[in-house]
Design a protein around this motif. Structure first.
Motif, mmCIF file in Angstrom:
data_model
loop_
_atom_site.group_PDB
_atom_site.id
_atom_site.type_symbol
_atom_site.label_atom_id
_atom_site.label_comp_id
_atom_site.label_asym_id
_atom_site.label_seq_id
_atom_site.Cartn_x
_atom_site.Cartn_y
_atom_site.Cartn_z
ATOM 1 N N GLU A 165 0.989 4.295 -2.740
ATOM 2 C CA GLU A 165 0.859 5.715 -2.419
ATOM 3 C C GLU A 165 2.096 6.497 -2.836
ATOM 4 O OE1 GLU A 165 -0.236 5.628 1.701
ATOM 5 O OE2 GLU A 165 -2.321 5.134 1.241
ATOM 6 N N ARG B 267 -9.514 7.213 -6.175
ATOM 7 C CA ARG B 267 -8.662 7.944 -5.252
ATOM 8 C C ARG B 267 -9.401 8.276 -3.964
ATOM 9 N NH1 ARG B 267 -6.304 10.550 -10.134
ATOM 10 N NH2 ARG B 267 -7.768 12.275 -10.032
ATOM 11 N N HIS C 158 -9.868 5.117 -1.970
ATOM 12 C CA HIS C 158 -8.594 4.682 -1.388
ATOM 13 C C HIS C 158 -8.276 5.423 -0.102
ATOM 14 C CE1 HIS C 158 -4.316 3.346 -1.431
ATOM 15 N NE2 HIS C 158 -4.157 4.510 -0.829
ATOM 16 N N PHE C 159 -8.379 6.742 -0.150
ATOM 17 C CA PHE C 159 -7.930 7.517 1.007
ATOM 18 C C PHE C 159 -8.961 7.533 2.132
ATOM 19 C CE2 PHE C 159 -4.922 9.180 -2.207
ATOM 20 C CZ PHE C 159 -3.748 8.877 -1.530
ATOM 21 N N PHE D 30 1.766 7.219 -6.423
ATOM 22 C CA PHE D 30 0.757 8.257 -6.626
ATOM 23 C C PHE D 30 1.313 9.661 -6.374
ATOM 24 C CE2 PHE D 30 -2.541 10.924 -4.557
ATOM 25 C CZ PHE D 30 -3.368 11.127 -5.654
ATOM 26 N N PHE D 31 1.925 9.849 -5.220
ATOM 27 C CA PHE D 31 2.433 11.179 -4.872
ATOM 28 C C PHE D 31 3.634 11.573 -5.732
ATOM 29 C CE2 PHE D 31 0.238 10.253 -0.749
ATOM 30 C CZ PHE D 31 -0.631 11.323 -0.776
ATOM 31 N N ASN E 117 -10.649 4.861 2.857
ATOM 32 C CA ASN E 117 -10.338 3.569 3.466
ATOM 33 C C ASN E 117 -9.090 3.666 4.339
ATOM 34 O OD1 ASN E 117 -8.517 0.805 2.843
ATOM 35 N ND2 ASN E 117 -10.585 0.485 3.579
ATOM 36 N N ARG E 118 -8.169 4.453 3.871
ATOM 37 C CA ARG E 118 -6.887 4.597 4.551
ATOM 38 C C ARG E 118 -7.047 5.367 5.855
ATOM 39 N NH1 ARG E 118 -1.928 2.770 5.394
ATOM 40 N NH2 ARG E 118 -0.321 3.755 4.149
ATOM 41 N N ARG F 268 0.833 -1.198 0.000
ATOM 42 C CA ARG F 268 0.000 0.000 0.000
ATOM 43 C C ARG F 268 0.870 1.251 0.000
ATOM 44 N NH1 ARG F 268 -5.341 0.475 1.247
ATOM 45 N NH2 ARG F 268 -5.438 -1.623 2.095
ATOM 46 N N ILE G 205 -5.287 16.079 0.892
ATOM 47 C CA ILE G 205 -4.497 14.932 0.453
ATOM 48 C C ILE G 205 -4.549 14.766 -1.055
ATOM 49 C CG2 ILE G 205 -4.454 12.417 0.447
ATOM 50 C CD1 ILE G 205 -5.148 12.537 3.423
#
Lengths: 165, 165
Positions: free
Chosen positions: A23, B51, B54-55, A26-27, B57-58, A19, B70
């Motif tokens: 990420e 996206r 994902h975040f 992505f960033f 969930n994170r 994970r 974010i």
DNA sequence: CTTGGAATGTCAACAAGACTGACTTAAACT
DNA sequence: AGTTTAAGTCAGTCTTGTTGACATTCCAAG
């Protein structure tokens, strides 16, 4: 909690590690495109124009079909971008001598100037990242990226890589 | 030809090497997003929904403002996505207990199911790439990615990374 | 030689997803 | 009471992807 390292034989491949990798990609990709995006935003161009310019510079004289295959978009989508680049005299589309259906694409001087401006910004970022990380990390970086690619993408990537030597 | 290794003190930082790095990132990222994109295309969703899911969930219970920071998009843009996710009962937006202006975001069971489906696909790719490349390459990969990030992106990335331990 | 199909590229219309700007509502802070 | 903050909305624009229809050119089979 849950089965963090339950099914994995290799310790470094926990879901959490994966994970974090996702990420990080992505960033990093956001930062990676930020520099050219900033430059392009001042003109009437976007990322699609950048990609076209990049690969025409990389393989001058390439046909539209060829470029299509590399970029992986529809020809209609590419065409809009190409049209504006030709109108603005950044790209020249020469009718093929052998096959008149084909258009061979070249950057004009103006196009080359923009290409340099965009890639300078992007290369500067890569250079400083590479320097900070060191040669061994760079090798690993490239190895993982290549392993991440679909066979089809890898084929495209390697064909360019070889032509560029 | 030209000044291949002209101005660089470190041999591995030729323009050609940097260019290959740039192209590797481009092709790898395309492959990286391809799996979730394929799944999302079958529903009425896109990358933006992924996206958000994902975040959320994170960081379950995160506020809209938080998520905005974010993702780095405007609230209008996020709102369109969030609205459809709430309508389709993938995301629940609970009014804050302490501060009633805030909406805290959670995935529903349905939302978690989709998240798992999407991230399974992406993790499978990462896992096989990591396996193929080996632990040392993975370490280098992560190092370079972090070095590539803007300070702001790195801050976001690290804050998530820490919270996820 | 002609004709029909395949390849190449163009035009038009539409959708997703990003953006800006202006505004509302509700709650919290001072 | 007045200001700020969090969230959401409406309207309009831009880039970039999509499909569908079409023109041009090439080539090969009849």
């Amino acid at each position: 909690m849950s089965e963090s390292s339950g099914g994995e034989t290799l310790l470094f491949l926990t879901d959490e590690q994966l994970r974090q990798g996702i990420e990080a990609v992505f960033f990093a990709y956001q930062s990676f495109t930020a520099d050219p995006d900033r430059i392009l935003a001042t003109m009437a161009y976007g990322r699609a124009h950048h990609r076209a310019i990049h690969f025409i510079n990389r393989a001058p004289g390439t046909t539209v079909n060829n470029l299509l295959a590399i970029l992986g978009v529809t020809k209609q989508s590419l065409n809009r971008v190409l049209r504006s680049l030709v109108e603005d005299e950044l790209v020249e589309a020469r009718v093929g001598k052998v096959d008149k259906r084909e258009r061979h694409l070249y950057l004009t001087e103006k196009g080359e100037a923009l290409e340099r401006k965009l890639s300078d910004a992007q290369r500067a970022r890569m250079r400083s990242a590479y320097r900070a990380a060191g040669p061994q990390a760079v090798a690993g970086f490239r190895t993982v990226l290549e392993a991440m690619m679909d066979p089809e993408m890898r084929r495209r990537y390697l064909s360019l890589k070889e032509s560029g030597i």
